[in-house]
Write a protein that holds these residues in place. Structure first.
Motif, PDB file in Angstrom:
ATOM      1  N   SER A   3     -18.616  37.254  -1.354  1.00 10.97           N
ATOM      2  CA  SER A   3     -19.795  38.114  -1.508  1.00 10.97           C
ATOM      3  C   SER A   3     -19.589  39.475  -0.862  1.00 10.97           C
ATOM      4  CB  SER A   3     -21.022  37.427  -0.910  1.00 10.97           C
ATOM      5  OG  SER A   3     -20.796  37.100   0.454  1.00 10.97           O
ATOM      6  N   ASP A   4     -18.666  39.577   0.093  1.00  5.77           N
ATOM      7  CA  ASP A   4     -18.426  40.865   0.756  1.00  5.77           C
ATOM      8  C   ASP A   4     -17.857  41.911  -0.182  1.00  5.77           C
ATOM      9  OD1 ASP A   4     -19.317  39.620   3.027  1.00  5.77           O
ATOM     10  OD2 ASP A   4     -17.341  39.414   3.961  1.00  5.77           O
ATOM     11  N   VAL A   5     -17.215  41.479  -1.290  1.00  5.20           N
ATOM     12  CA  VAL A   5     -16.638  42.437  -2.234  1.00  5.20           C
ATOM     13  C   VAL A   5     -17.325  42.352  -3.594  1.00  5.20           C
ATOM     14  CG1 VAL A   5     -14.388  42.474  -1.091  1.00  5.20           C
ATOM     15  CG2 VAL A   5     -14.823  40.787  -2.899  1.00  5.20           C
ATOM     16  N   VAL A  63     -20.537  35.669 -19.228  1.00  6.29           N
ATOM     17  CA  VAL A  63     -19.390  35.323 -18.377  1.00  6.29           C
ATOM     18  C   VAL A  63     -18.301  36.373 -18.513  1.00  6.29           C
ATOM     19  CG1 VAL A  63     -17.528  33.638 -18.054  1.00  6.29           C
ATOM     20  CG2 VAL A  63     -19.876  32.851 -18.417  1.00  6.29           C
ATOM     21  N   ARG A  64     -18.018  36.795 -19.751  1.00  7.52           N
ATOM     22  CA  ARG A  64     -16.963  37.795 -19.997  1.00  7.52           C
ATOM     23  C   ARG A  64     -17.292  39.097 -19.269  1.00  7.52           C
ATOM     24  NH1 ARG A  64     -17.160  37.216 -24.922  1.00  7.52           N
ATOM     25  NH2 ARG A  64     -15.405  35.778 -25.225  1.00  7.52           N
ATOM     26  N   ALA A  65     -18.537  39.540 -19.368  1.00  8.21           N
ATOM     27  CA  ALA A  65     -18.922  40.802 -18.726  1.00  8.21           C
ATOM     28  C   ALA A  65     -18.877  40.679 -17.202  1.00  8.21           C
ATOM     29  CB  ALA A  65     -20.313  41.206 -19.187  1.00  8.21           C
ATOM     30  N   ALA A  66     -19.377  39.545 -16.670  1.00 10.45           N
ATOM     31  CA  ALA A  66     -19.411  39.355 -15.219  1.00 10.45           C
ATOM     32  C   ALA A  66     -18.000  39.298 -14.647  1.00 10.45           C
ATOM     33  CB  ALA A  66     -20.165  38.076 -14.883  1.00 10.45           C
ATOM     34  N   ALA A  67     -17.096  38.586 -15.334  1.00  6.74           N
ATOM     35  CA  ALA A  67     -15.721  38.487 -14.838  1.00  6.74           C
ATOM     36  C   ALA A  67     -15.060  39.856 -14.800  1.00  6.74           C
ATOM     37  CB  ALA A  67     -14.927  37.520 -15.717  1.00  6.74           C
ATOM     38  N   GLY A  68     -15.296  40.660 -15.827  1.00  5.11           N
ATOM     39  CA  GLY A  68     -14.727  42.008 -15.831  1.00  5.11           C
ATOM     40  C   GLY A  68     -15.256  42.851 -14.677  1.00  5.11           C
ATOM     41  N   ARG A  69     -16.573  42.754 -14.418  1.00  2.00           N
ATOM     42  CA  ARG A  69     -17.151  43.521 -13.311  1.00  2.00           C
ATOM     43  C   ARG A  69     -16.570  43.074 -11.965  1.00  2.00           C
ATOM     44  NH1 ARG A  69     -21.950  42.392 -15.991  1.00  2.00           N
ATOM     45  NH2 ARG A  69     -22.674  41.021 -14.309  1.00  2.00           N
ATOM     46  N   ILE A  70     -16.429  41.766 -11.791  1.00  2.00           N
ATOM     47  CA  ILE A  70     -15.902  41.240 -10.526  1.00  2.00           C
ATOM     48  C   ILE A  70     -14.484  41.767 -10.285  1.00  2.00           C
ATOM     49  CG2 ILE A  70     -15.053  39.121  -9.431  1.00  2.00           C
ATOM     50  CD1 ILE A  70     -17.468  37.676 -10.610  1.00  2.00           C
ATOM     51  N   SER A  80     -11.711  48.141  -6.634  1.00  2.00           N
ATOM     52  CA  SER A  80     -12.294  49.296  -5.951  1.00  2.00           C
ATOM     53  C   SER A  80     -12.456  49.045  -4.444  1.00  2.00           C
ATOM     54  CB  SER A  80     -13.659  49.612  -6.570  1.00  2.00           C
ATOM     55  OG  SER A  80     -14.305  50.640  -5.863  1.00  2.00           O
ATOM     56  N   ALA A  81     -12.971  47.857  -4.077  1.00  2.00           N
ATOM     57  CA  ALA A  81     -13.240  47.586  -2.664  1.00  2.00           C
ATOM     58  C   ALA A  81     -11.984  47.215  -1.897  1.00  2.00           C
ATOM     59  CB  ALA A  81     -14.263  46.451  -2.546  1.00  2.00           C
ATOM     60  N   ARG A  82     -11.063  46.484  -2.538  1.00  2.00           N
ATOM     61  CA  ARG A  82      -9.851  46.020  -1.858  1.00  2.00           C
ATOM     62  C   ARG A  82      -8.654  46.204  -2.772  1.00  2.00           C
ATOM     63  NH1 ARG A  82     -10.114  42.013   1.923  1.00  2.00           N
ATOM     64  NH2 ARG A  82      -7.829  42.249   1.892  1.00  2.00           N
ATOM     65  N   PRO A  83      -8.189  47.448  -2.944  1.00  2.00           N
ATOM     66  CA  PRO A  83      -7.058  47.663  -3.863  1.00  2.00           C
ATOM     67  C   PRO A  83      -5.785  46.935  -3.438  1.00  2.00           C
ATOM     68  CG  PRO A  83      -7.592  49.655  -2.613  1.00  2.00           C
ATOM     69  CD  PRO A  83      -8.691  48.700  -2.372  1.00  2.00           C
ATOM     70  N   ASP A  84      -5.706  46.551  -2.150  1.00  2.00           N
ATOM     71  CA  ASP A  84      -4.521  45.848  -1.652  1.00  2.00           C
ATOM     72  C   ASP A  84      -4.588  44.347  -1.898  1.00  2.00           C
ATOM     73  OD1 ASP A  84      -6.736  45.801   0.131  1.00  2.00           O
ATOM     74  OD2 ASP A  84      -5.435  45.017   1.721  1.00  2.00           O
ATOM     75  N   ALA A  85      -5.760  43.850  -2.324  1.00  2.00           N
ATOM     76  CA  ALA A  85      -5.965  42.410  -2.450  1.00  2.00           C
ATOM     77  C   ALA A  85      -5.196  41.850  -3.644  1.00  2.00           C
ATOM     78  CB  ALA A  85      -7.444  42.104  -2.597  1.00  2.00           C
ATOM     79  N   ARG A  91     -13.098  44.499 -11.467  1.00  2.00           N
ATOM     80  CA  ARG A  91     -13.127  45.938 -11.170  1.00  2.00           C
ATOM     81  C   ARG A  91     -13.617  46.188  -9.737  1.00  2.00           C
ATOM     82  NH1 ARG A  91     -14.958  45.870 -16.507  1.00  2.00           N
ATOM     83  NH2 ARG A  91     -17.145  46.008 -15.893  1.00  2.00           N
ATOM     84  N   ARG A  92     -14.637  45.413  -9.290  1.00  2.00           N
ATOM     85  CA  ARG A  92     -15.133  45.581  -7.923  1.00  2.00           C
ATOM     86  C   ARG A  92     -14.046  45.283  -6.898  1.00  2.00           C
ATOM     87  NH1 ARG A  92     -20.510  42.028  -8.962  1.00  2.00           N
ATOM     88  NH2 ARG A  92     -21.796  43.593 -10.019  1.00  2.00           N
ATOM     89  N   LEU A  93     -13.266  44.236  -7.161  1.00  2.00           N
ATOM     90  CA  LEU A  93     -12.190  43.908  -6.236  1.00  2.00           C
ATOM     91  C   LEU A  93     -11.185  45.048  -6.164  1.00  2.00           C
ATOM     92  CD1 LEU A  93     -10.774  41.813  -4.407  1.00  2.00           C
ATOM     93  CD2 LEU A  93      -9.545  41.017  -6.452  1.00  2.00           C
TER      94      LEU A  93
END
Length: 893
Positions: free
Chosen positions: A543-545, A558-565, A571-576, A567-569
């Motif tokens: 939830s932090d990212v 589901v397709r849209a949510a997975a894509g957003r998740i 942006s928030a943690r490019p090293d992850a 992209r958020r990762l």
């Protein structure tokens, strides 16, 4: 753990002071003055080559010139001289020494060892026991021994005080002397290089001069040793602990949320409770607890009746009781009627009985007599405020005979100073615990309650948890091995949930997906609605990212949510590292409570289990409790009961209670998991949903460590769990028979075994005639410390579907593992059918594997079967000189 040679340290018949001096202010002069002035009845030998006489005593130039080998040596020497003198002491036959010197850990000898290690190396070949270094010494007032640096001596008494702080010694001694409190022993442990808390507790548990133990703790190094010794001591006498350093260094270091919940002090608190001891938080509470527990009646119960000669003091006591979790006795209608006949018309007619300020001594006596007969009152507190025309001493005299004869506890509060001092002293002399304020009196009562609760945990017989599945340990271990081979220390969600599966812990249906389209396919297989979560070993809390999206009802969602998740990762943690998605069925349980359950690793006590309110607010709410594994149903219920959320789980308004059996089963399985797989060092199940239909885990995370880092199960757990590896199936009379260690759940079968013994067989086992086992005896026989003793039972399924116990063989090892005392009991109708021999051979093999030196026992001469059996197995049988008792002994090494 060892009590070897501790009698020379704690009950010596002669003392040598090495470095004795008359130089004012020196260590040697202080110790000499205390030794010579304490009234020690044994010999005192000052040693110093520069003096012929000190303090009127002959002074000897060296150890070789002493007229005898001293039982105890006190070393008033600088640190560098200590190792050499310890070696000399060992060579002449001395076996105990006190080392006050500071700094042995800081300096090194010519071989590079610390002086502390050099001291231990010098002592070990001779089993010479050392108190210290940096010890302020010890006192044994009944012997007149003051081998300490204390500014004042101690009164003789029946309390042993053991402290890890020498600085506490002088203050406590002065405080106790002013209140007439005496000691059997007063021991300052210092750095505990050799003799430590566990050793001293083992000694004091069987010390006939000690009736209660007070323990000041700062910290521990050996949790297993401490827990075994503490549980043994607490079974035999009241043991009270003052633990300092409550806020030191914060919580356990942890990557998971559970580590933020379990603090070091929480874990010590759980350990003290589990050991059956009572924890207090101030020095005054420490001694108040001893007075309370020494005078407390065995009658149980938590309901306190309060009687006062004024409304204000009585209500103050009631407020203190209820606000601190106590129960005010709800007096019966019959009691109220009897009080009405005894008291004036203006009495309170309430559960706090106000007998009015003009109450004469007879009124106190009559009211106390009525309250002591009320079945709703487990104890009575009498609060007295001095008033003109009423003699406080006469009040104490009137109630003392009743209180002394009562089966229930009677406590008293005498408000005021000099006016009631004599009454307070009279009450105390009549074994009525007496206090100066209503709040202190209530604290005293609650100490009784908490102590008995802890003792009940130590003695209680737990039921079997229903519907608890036997775990698939092999599958779980293979999953862990695979993850470690991949150098993965944080398990993926599917891996963690596969391990939960292996232990029968319910969780929502879950699928892993490598990409968006696989996530859509997984959702369709599970069935909508679903939740989609990020799968990344770099992200601890999804939830932090923004890595969690809930309530997705269609493939497109589901397709849209997975894509957003994804992209958020980025942006928030490019090293992850991105490994895909986790798709889970949505748990539609609107009345469920969000809970947390997990395991964290404490640096002292090893794995601890954490339970409490869950959800994102878990840390902020701080509603949690911790417990040491292993857990059974009783201990799991007690863990849940120490949280605030437990009240919600019991149900309220139209919300039904949660399925407690299902919740307890999960906690027991978590305990089994952490016992079985030492590589799992942290487990975080949050949220864990619980409602009337059961429990389900929504999210679980596990962290691993290499086995050589986490240690074996036996090494890392503070309490040794049930040794499953000792189970054995044998053939007996054409049927399979299980030989295994006894478990607490075997209590009903153990009772049935005892009931099937003839009176003579009971006498052969107990040496006296016993009709039935008391609850404490039953607990003692079935709830054993597997680190200290072993009891193997021969068991088979009974006609009623419950296992029946046919025979039991038991050994109790001494703390040094030198000698093990055995006993064998076979059901009377099954004698002569090889059960005793099978169990005896298993006990012998077990003791050999432990490295025990000998097995010993006793038998009445009429017990011919046992005597014949042990003779065949190689035992020596000799008369013991006591009513014809035979001593039985088998040398193992």
């Amino acid at each position: 753990m060892s009590v070897r040679n501790l009698q020379h340290l704690l009950a010596p018949r002669s003392v040598a002071l090495i470095g004795a001096s008359e130089r004012p202010g020196s260590l040697g002069a202080t110790l000499l003055a205390n030794l010579a002035g304490g009234g020690f009845r044994g010999a005192i030998y000052p040693v110093n080559p520069r003096h012929e006489q000190v303090a009127g005593l002959t002074c000897y130039p060296g150890l070789a010139s002493l007229p005898e080998v001293p039982e105890l040596a006190v070393l008033a020497l600088p640190a560098r001289a200590v190792p050499g003198i310890v070696r000399q002491l060992g060579e002449i036959g001395n076996r105990a020494a006190i080392v006050p010197a500071f700094g042995l850990s800081l300096e090194r000898d010519e071989y590079g060892r610390t002086l502390k290690q050099a001291m231990l190396d010098a002592a070990n070949p001779y089993l010479l026991r050392i108190l210290g270094p940096n010890s302020a010494g010890l006192l044994a007032p009944p012997l007149g021994l003051n081998a300490s640096m204390a500014a004042s001596g101690a009164l003789p008494g029946r309390i042993a005080f053991v402290s890890q702080s020498g600085a506490l010694m002088t203050g406590v001694l002065d405080w106790a002397r002013s209140r007439g409190i005496g000691f059997s022993k007063f021991i300052a442990l210092g750095e505990s290089a050799d003799v430590d808390v566990g050793d001293v507790l083992d000694y004091l548990a069987t010390d006939g001069t000690t009736a209660a133990i007070l323990l000041h703790l700062e910290g521990l190094r050996y949790a297993r040793k401490f827990m075994s010794a503490a549980r043994a001591a607490a079974r035999s006498k009241p043991t009270v602990v003052l633990k300092s350093g409550r806020i030191a260094d914060g919580a356990c270091a942890s990557a998971l949320r559970g580590g933020a919940l379990a603090g070091a002090d929480d874990v010590y608190d759980a350990a003290i409770r589990r050991a059956g001891m009572l924890r207090v938080f101030t020095t005054e509470e420490l001694f108040a607890a001893v007075e309370i527990l020494a005078h407390a009646r065995p009658h149980g119960g938590e309901r306190l009746a309060i009687v006062s000669n004024g409304a204000g003091p009585g209500m103050m006591a009631a407020d203190a009781l209820v606000c601190n979790g106590g129960q005010l006795a709800q007096l019966s209608s019959e009691t109220a009627e009897r009080l009405g006949r005894t008291l004036p018309a203006g009495w309170s007619h309430a559960h706090v009985v106000n007998i009015l300020s003009d109450a004469p001594p007879e009124r106190y006596r009559d009211v106390l007599a009525v309250l002591l007969e009320d079945p709703q009152a487990d104890a009575v507190l009498l609060v007295h405020a001095p008033t003109a025309g009423v003699d406080s001493v006469a009040v104490a005299s009137a109630v003392a005979p009743l209180a002394r004869a009562a089966a229930r506890n009677v406590l008293s509060c005498w408000l005021g100073g000099d006016t009631v001092a004599q009454a307070r002293a009279l009450a105390s002399s009549a074994d009525i615990p007496s206090f100066g304020t209503p709040e202190d009196a209530v604290d005293g009562f609650l100490q009784i309650v908490h102590y008995r609760q802890n003792q009940n945990l130590l003695m209680q017989v737990p039921p079997t948890v229903p519907d608890t599945e036997a775990p698939n340990r092999g599958a779980a271990r293979q999953l862990v091995r695979t993850a470690l081979a991949e150098r993965r220390h944080l398990l993926t969600d599917p891996q963690a949930q596969a391990i939960l599966d292996a232990y029968g812990i319910p969780h929502v249906r879950t699928r892993a997906a490598a990409n968006v389209e696989e996530a859509v396919s997984a959702a369709q297989q599970i069935g909508f609605p679903v939740a989609v979560k990020i799968l990344s070993p770099s992200v601890m809390h999804k939830s932090d990212v923004g890595g969690v999206v809930l309530d997705l009802d269609t493939p497109d969602a589901v397709r849209a949510a997975a894509g957003r998740i994804q992209r958020r990762l980025g942006s928030a943690r490019p090293d992850a590292r991105f490994e895909g998605f986790v798709v889970q069925a949505m748990a539609r349980r609107p009345e469920a409570h969000e809970l947390f359950a997990g395991v964290v690793l404490d640096p002292v006590f090893g794995p601890v289990i954490v339970f409490g309110q869950g959800g994102l607010e878990a840390e902020a709410m701080a509603d949690h409790a911790v417990a040491l594994p292993p857990l059974n149903a009783v201990l799991a219920r007690e863990l849940v009961g120490r949280t605030r959320v437990a009240r919600l789980l019991a149900g309220y308004r139209n919300r039904p209670p949660a399925n407690m059996d299902a919740l307890l089963a999960v906690l027991v399985q978590v305990s089994r998991l952490i016992e079985d797989i030492p590589e799992i060092v942290e487990l975080d199940m949050n949220p864990l949903l619980a409602d009337s239909s059961g429990v389900v885990v929504l999210d679980a995370r596990m962290r691993l460590a290499l086995a050589d880092q986490s240690g074996s199960t036996l090494d890392r757990l503070a309490i040794r769990p049930y040794p499953r590896e000792l189970e054995q199936v044998v053939q007996w009379r054409g049927q399979p028979l299980m030989l295994r260690p006894i478990r607490p759940e075997d209590a009903p079968a153990h009772l049935a075994l005892f009931a099937a013994l003839t009176p003579d067989d009971v006498r052969y086992r107990m040496f006296v005639r016993v009709r039935e086992l008391s609850p404490s005896q039953l607990a003692r026989f079935t709830q054993i410390d597997y680190d200290r003793e072993m009891a193997f039972i021969a068991t088979r399924p009974g006609a009623n579907g419950q296992d029946e116990t046919l025979a039991v063989g038991r050994v109790v090892l001494d703390p040094d593992n030198v000698s093990a005392e055995f006993a064998i009991t076979v059901r009377s109708d099954l004698k002569g059918q090889a059960l005793g021999r099978m169990l005896m051979e298993k006990l012998i093999a077990y003791c050999r594997s432990r490295g025990t030196r000998e097995i010993v026992g006793e038998a009445l001469p009429q017990n011919a079967r046992v005597i014949a059996l042990v003779r065949k197995l190689g035992f020596e049988v000799t008369p013991a000189g006591e009513e014809g008792v035979r001593k039985l002994r088998l040398q193992l090494r």
